[in-house]
Design an enzyme around this catalytic site. Sequence first.
Site, mmCIF file in Angstrom:
data_model
loop_
_atom_site.group_PDB
_atom_site.id
_atom_site.type_symbol
_atom_site.label_atom_id
_atom_site.label_comp_id
_atom_site.label_asym_id
_atom_site.label_seq_id
_atom_site.Cartn_x
_atom_site.Cartn_y
_atom_site.Cartn_z
ATOM 1 N N HIS A 7 56.510 -14.486 -25.474
ATOM 2 C CA HIS A 7 56.118 -15.039 -26.767
ATOM 3 C C HIS A 7 55.649 -13.948 -27.727
ATOM 4 O O HIS A 7 55.361 -12.827 -27.316
ATOM 5 C CB HIS A 7 55.039 -16.119 -26.622
ATOM 6 C CG HIS A 7 53.741 -15.640 -26.046
ATOM 7 N ND1 HIS A 7 53.405 -15.786 -24.716
ATOM 8 C CD2 HIS A 7 52.669 -15.013 -26.611
ATOM 9 C CE1 HIS A 7 52.202 -15.278 -24.505
ATOM 10 N NE2 HIS A 7 51.734 -14.799 -25.638
ATOM 11 N N HIS A 80 50.128 -9.978 -31.380
ATOM 12 C CA HIS A 80 50.564 -9.304 -30.149
ATOM 13 C C HIS A 80 51.939 -9.807 -29.735
ATOM 14 O O HIS A 80 52.429 -10.793 -30.279
ATOM 15 C CB HIS A 80 49.551 -9.537 -29.009
ATOM 16 C CG HIS A 80 49.454 -10.954 -28.529
ATOM 17 N ND1 HIS A 80 48.630 -11.895 -29.110
ATOM 18 C CD2 HIS A 80 50.095 -11.613 -27.533
ATOM 19 C CE1 HIS A 80 48.744 -13.054 -28.470
ATOM 20 N NE2 HIS A 80 49.634 -12.920 -27.518
ATOM 21 N N GLU A 131 50.658 -7.869 -24.543
ATOM 22 C CA GLU A 131 50.169 -8.706 -23.451
ATOM 23 C C GLU A 131 51.230 -8.696 -22.355
ATOM 24 O O GLU A 131 52.417 -8.850 -22.654
ATOM 25 C CB GLU A 131 49.953 -10.146 -23.961
ATOM 26 C CG GLU A 131 49.498 -11.123 -22.883
ATOM 27 C CD GLU A 131 49.354 -12.562 -23.415
ATOM 28 O OE1 GLU A 131 49.817 -12.855 -24.540
ATOM 29 O OE2 GLU A 131 48.776 -13.384 -22.688
HETATM 30 CO CO CO Z 1 49.745 -14.338 -25.915
#
Ligand code: CO
Length: 141
Positions: A7, A80, A131
């Site tokens: 994502h 992110h 991440e």
């Molecule tokens: Co995230």
Amino acid sequence: MIGRLNHIGIATPDVEKAAKTWLALYGAGDAHDAFDMPAQGVRVKFIDLPNSQIELIEPLGENSPLDAFLAKNPAGGQHHICFEVEDIIKTRDNMRAKGARVLGTGEPRIGAHGTPVIFMHPKDSGGVLVELMQSPQEKTQ
Ligand code: CO
């Protein structure tokens, strides 16, 4: 080695309002119900895309980690990107051995998809907050 892009995290003052934009303006896919992650200080809403997801995140409670970001970017912004990895501990240790810095204690926390995640220091990634999440066994979100 990093795997699939899971994502793209986008910070926003209001996940519901932001979701409307992504759905109405861009014709993005289905939006999931928003949910709170009190331990992380964020409210989260996922939007499905054909090959990935958008993770809308809004500050939750006092001292949210998003407060400083939104102070600098009051309308929100790209926060992110998240890649899946097969083994979060092995990946972390390999990256540390190469000099990469893990944010916080470095111990994985449970992320928005229910699998362990870590965040890598943006200064080791050209200014991008990355991440890393352990791949889910099966796609449920
Ligand atoms: Co995230």
